[in-house]
Motif scaffolding. Structure first.
Motif, PDB file in Angstrom:
ATOM      1  N   TYR A 148       0.859  -1.191   0.000  1.00  0.00           N
ATOM      2  CA  TYR A 148       0.000   0.000   0.000  1.00  0.00           C
ATOM      3  C   TYR A 148       0.889   1.233   0.000  1.00  0.00           C
ATOM      4  N   ASN A 149       0.375   2.326  -0.510  1.00  0.00           N
ATOM      5  CA  ASN A 149       1.102   3.604  -0.519  1.00  0.00           C
ATOM      6  C   ASN A 149       2.404   3.523  -1.292  1.00  0.00           C
ATOM      7  N   ASP A 150       2.417   2.743  -2.367  1.00  0.00           N
ATOM      8  CA  ASP A 150       3.641   2.584  -3.144  1.00  0.00           C
ATOM      9  C   ASP A 150       3.284   2.535  -4.635  1.00  0.00           C
ATOM     10  N   THR A 151       3.331   3.701  -5.282  1.00  0.00           N
ATOM     11  CA  THR A 151       2.929   3.748  -6.696  1.00  0.00           C
ATOM     12  C   THR A 151       4.010   3.161  -7.600  1.00  0.00           C
ATOM     13  N   GLU A 152       5.257   3.238  -7.123  1.00  0.00           N
ATOM     14  CA  GLU A 152       6.351   2.677  -7.941  1.00  0.00           C
ATOM     15  C   GLU A 152       6.152   1.159  -8.091  1.00  0.00           C
ATOM     16  N   ALA A 153       5.766   0.527  -6.991  1.00  0.00           N
ATOM     17  CA  ALA A 153       5.531  -0.926  -7.036  1.00  0.00           C
ATOM     18  C   ALA A 153       4.395  -1.246  -8.004  1.00  0.00           C
ATOM     19  N   LEU A 154       3.403  -0.362  -8.044  1.00  0.00           N
ATOM     20  CA  LEU A 154       2.275  -0.584  -8.962  1.00  0.00           C
ATOM     21  C   LEU A 154       2.756  -0.503 -10.417  1.00  0.00           C
ATOM     22  N   VAL A 155       3.525   0.527 -10.707  1.00  0.00           N
ATOM     23  CA  VAL A 155       4.045   0.691 -12.075  1.00  0.00           C
ATOM     24  C   VAL A 155       4.881  -0.535 -12.454  1.00  0.00           C
ATOM     25  N   ASN A 156       5.726  -0.957 -11.521  1.00  0.00           N
ATOM     26  CA  ASN A 156       6.624  -2.087 -11.825  1.00  0.00           C
ATOM     27  C   ASN A 156       5.858  -3.380 -12.077  1.00  0.00           C
ATOM     28  N   VAL A 157       4.862  -3.652 -11.235  1.00  0.00           N
ATOM     29  CA  VAL A 157       4.154  -4.936 -11.386  1.00  0.00           C
ATOM     30  C   VAL A 157       3.349  -4.941 -12.693  1.00  0.00           C
ATOM     31  N   ILE A 158       2.848  -3.789 -13.078  1.00  0.00           N
ATOM     32  CA  ILE A 158       2.119  -3.736 -14.355  1.00  0.00           C
ATOM     33  C   ILE A 158       3.101  -3.949 -15.511  1.00  0.00           C
ATOM     34  N   GLU A 159       4.252  -3.329 -15.398  1.00  0.00           N
ATOM     35  CA  GLU A 159       5.293  -3.453 -16.428  1.00  0.00           C
ATOM     36  C   GLU A 159       5.741  -4.918 -16.575  1.00  0.00           C
ATOM     37  N   GLN A 160       5.937  -5.575 -15.404  1.00  0.00           N
ATOM     38  CA  GLN A 160       6.425  -6.963 -15.425  1.00  0.00           C
ATOM     39  C   GLN A 160       5.369  -7.939 -15.960  1.00  0.00           C
ATOM     40  N   ASN A 220      -3.007   2.107 -18.180  1.00  0.00           N
ATOM     41  CA  ASN A 220      -2.613   0.733 -18.531  1.00  0.00           C
ATOM     42  C   ASN A 220      -3.799  -0.210 -18.730  1.00  0.00           C
ATOM     43  N   ASP A 221      -4.985   0.357 -18.878  1.00  0.00           N
ATOM     44  CA  ASP A 221      -6.201  -0.460 -19.079  1.00  0.00           C
ATOM     45  C   ASP A 221      -6.384  -1.509 -17.997  1.00  0.00           C
ATOM     46  N   VAL A 222      -6.092  -1.111 -16.768  1.00  0.00           N
ATOM     47  CA  VAL A 222      -6.312  -1.989 -15.615  1.00  0.00           C
ATOM     48  C   VAL A 222      -7.572  -1.488 -14.914  1.00  0.00           C
ATOM     49  N   VAL A 223      -8.539  -2.373 -14.724  1.00  0.00           N
ATOM     50  CA  VAL A 223      -9.790  -1.972 -14.077  1.00  0.00           C
ATOM     51  C   VAL A 223      -9.498  -1.681 -12.595  1.00  0.00           C
ATOM     52  N   LEU A 224      -9.856  -0.483 -12.157  1.00  0.00           N
ATOM     53  CA  LEU A 224      -9.618  -0.137 -10.749  1.00  0.00           C
ATOM     54  C   LEU A 224     -10.890  -0.446  -9.946  1.00  0.00           C
ATOM     55  N   ILE A 225     -10.746  -1.412  -9.036  1.00  0.00           N
ATOM     56  CA  ILE A 225     -11.883  -1.793  -8.180  1.00  0.00           C
ATOM     57  C   ILE A 225     -11.630  -1.249  -6.780  1.00  0.00           C
ATOM     58  N   PHE A 226     -12.475  -0.365  -6.312  1.00  0.00           N
ATOM     59  CA  PHE A 226     -12.390   0.060  -4.912  1.00  0.00           C
ATOM     60  C   PHE A 226     -13.289  -0.868  -4.100  1.00  0.00           C
ATOM     61  N   ASP A 227     -12.658  -1.595  -3.182  1.00  0.00           N
ATOM     62  CA  ASP A 227     -13.445  -2.417  -2.265  1.00  0.00           C
ATOM     63  C   ASP A 227     -13.834  -1.521  -1.089  1.00  0.00           C
ATOM     64  N   GLU A 228     -15.070  -1.052  -1.149  1.00  0.00           N
ATOM     65  CA  GLU A 228     -15.562  -0.124  -0.116  1.00  0.00           C
ATOM     66  C   GLU A 228     -16.539  -0.843   0.817  1.00  0.00           C
ATOM     67  N   VAL A 229     -16.289  -2.118   1.041  1.00  0.00           N
ATOM     68  CA  VAL A 229     -17.154  -2.884   1.949  1.00  0.00           C
ATOM     69  C   VAL A 229     -17.110  -2.275   3.358  1.00  0.00           C
ATOM     70  N   ILE A 230     -15.952  -1.774   3.767  1.00  0.00           N
ATOM     71  CA  ILE A 230     -15.873  -1.071   5.064  1.00  0.00           C
ATOM     72  C   ILE A 230     -16.169   0.412   4.897  1.00  0.00           C
ATOM     73  N   THR A 231     -15.553   1.044   3.910  1.00  0.00           N
ATOM     74  CA  THR A 231     -15.613   2.517   3.840  1.00  0.00           C
ATOM     75  C   THR A 231     -16.899   3.051   3.220  1.00  0.00           C
ATOM     76  N   GLY A 232     -17.590   2.233   2.434  1.00  0.00           N
ATOM     77  CA  GLY A 232     -18.802   2.680   1.766  1.00  0.00           C
ATOM     78  C   GLY A 232     -19.865   3.121   2.762  1.00  0.00           C
ATOM     79  N   PHE A 233     -20.469   4.253   2.538  1.00  0.00           N
ATOM     80  CA  PHE A 233     -21.515   4.838   3.387  1.00  0.00           C
ATOM     81  C   PHE A 233     -20.987   5.204   4.775  1.00  0.00           C
ATOM     82  N   ARG A 234     -19.706   4.971   5.030  1.00  0.00           N
ATOM     83  CA  ARG A 234     -19.155   5.243   6.367  1.00  0.00           C
ATOM     84  C   ARG A 234     -18.278   6.490   6.380  1.00  0.00           C
TER      85      ARG A 234
END
Ligand SMILES: Cc1ncc(COP(=O)(O)O)c(C=O)c1O
Length: 424
Positions: free
Chosen positions: A184-196, A233-247
């Motif tokens: 979490y809180n690591d955009t570089e890791a996100l870029v790298n994993v998509i690249e790989q 990168n055409d990656v579907v972004l899913i926010f799991d708001e099961v806790i945060t939704g409506f809260r």
């Protein structure tokens, strides 16, 4: 507490439970040691056990009880529905009414599918994202918890982290090989994993606020960057708001942080304590779900009328925006008081959270899963027991968020702060 209080009746029940139920419970986080207390009833901010001990409850059934226990409006809506029947296997107008309200509150959602749990919602969302993109892999955040289905039980938070089984046995490697992990809180890791994994990442599923190992908040611009990278990168972004939704707000974390995902999963608060899950997303994605498209999703209990009646009452209650201001102010006050206590006592601990989510970390404030695991679990557990003795029920794990509800009074908060002071 079980060591300090009269819990004889609970102990006797647990002796029976232990022979019949795995670990004596039906969900791992409930396995308080040496044995759990058994609830006789709950009302407002309190739970009362079978030995008549009363606790101010900050577990709130792990999130659904945003309005406390036994809210009269939810009870009335459900009771009225019971008079009309409780399961038909035939559509009801309530499905359409609730879908309209959700899509109004969550502009990122054009269409929904109602299911019965958050687990089903995330399982369905991942399948839909894979079907929509025709790609196999998906990314999850280390320590993120999306329920107990196979492909997400990799470095999972919640009870999986508490009980030391973040990677469950019984799940073939062939299933989890397509689950990619990043901190979490690591955009570089996100870029790298998509690249790989070029051209084979269907989705990123994430809790926008990491709730199941914290709460741990997104650093400045993290979610905006995540949105940008996934879109590019055409990656579907899913926010799991099961806790945060409506809260966190009416429109969840996505409204609060101003970030628009492609898909959203909801649950907990919406059902007011009755089982519900929602898969929501853009029209072009959701249209591929059966029967309008080829991604299969079905359920005997989908859109069950009782949960929808409860959801209708919840959605009416949250129309009063003042609810959020009052509750979130209470959260701020409580977090500030806890921070004062640890400063006074010179403890190397920290306070995390936002809105009506809070947690005392027995260590420095973590920014991801690896850092959260550095917290002192054993010390937390002793503290948890002392809080029980002092009349406060917190989730029995360092890795579970505490939940405030609208039923918590000023007096409850004062007693709670005092209980923290004594217990620490
Ligand atoms: C963020 C998140 N997603 C999904 C789930 C699974 O929801 P359920 O327990 O309703 O299946 C949970 C449960 O705690 C959760 O916190």
């Amino acid at each position: 507490m079980l060591l300090y209080m009269n819990t004889d009746t609970s102990r006797v029940i647990f002796d029976r439970a232990n022979r019949l139920l795995c670990g004596g419970v039906n969900s791992p986080v409930r396995a308080i040691k040496p044995y759990p207390f058994y609830v006789k009833r709950a009302s407002g901010s309190k739970v009362i056990d079978v030995d008549s001990n009363e606790f101010i409850d900050y577990c709130m059934a792990y999130g659904p009880k945003f309005f406390g226990h036994e809210h009269p409006a939810i009870k009335k809506a459900v009771t009225e529905q019971l008079e009309r029947g409780w399961l038909y296997g035939i559509p009801t107008e309530a499905e359409v009414n609730i879908a309209e309200k959700i899509t109004n509150l969550y502009p990122s959602i054009d269409m929904v599918r109602f299911v019965s749990t958050g687990t089903e919602a995330t399982m369905g969302a991942i399948r839909i994202a894979r079907g929509y993109t025709n790609k196999n892999k998906f990314i999850k955040i280390e320590g993120g918890f999306h329920g107990a289905h196979d492909s997400v039980l990799v470095k999972a938070g919640s009870g999986a982290a508490t009980h030391g089984v973040p990677d469950s046995l019984g799940i073939p490697k062939s299933v989890t090989k397509d689950t990619l992990q990043i901190p979490y809180n690591d955009t570089e890791a996100l870029v790298n994993v998509i690249e790989q994994n070029k051209n084979d990442v269907a989705a990123l599923i994430m809790e926008p606020v990491l709730g199941n190992i914290g709460p741990i908040l997104p650093e400045k611009d993290y979610l905006t960057e995540v949105r940008k990278i996934t879109a590019e990168n055409d990656v579907v972004l899913i926010f799991d708001e099961v806790i945060t939704g409506f809260r966190i707000s009416q429109g969840g974390a996505q409204e609060h942080y101003g970030v628009t995902p492609d898909m959203t999963t909801l649950g907990k608060v919406l059902g007011g304590g009755f089982p519900i899950g929602v898969i929501g997303g853009k029209r072009e994605i959701m249209q591929i779900v059966t029967p309008s498209g080829p991604v299969y999703q079905a359920g005997t209990f989908n859109a069950n009328p009782v949960s929808l009646a409860a959801a209708g009452a919840v959605l009416k209650l949250i129309e009063q925006k003042a609810i959020y201001k009052n509750l979130n102010d209470t959260g701020d006050k409580l977090r500030a008081s806890l921070a004062d206590i640890i400063m006074d006592k010179k403890l190397p601990y920290s306070v995390g959270g936002t809105a009506s989510l809070f947690k005392l970390f027995f260590g420095k404030k973590p920014k991801n899963y690896t850092e959260a695991l550095q917290c002192n679990k054993e010390a937390y557990y002793q503290f948890f027991q002392r809080m029980l003795k002092n009349g406060v029920f917190l989730p029995p794990s360092q890795f579970e968020t505490n939940f405030l509800s609208t039923a918590h009074s000023e007096e409850d908060i004062e007693k709670t702060v005092e209980a923290y002071r004594i217990s620490l």
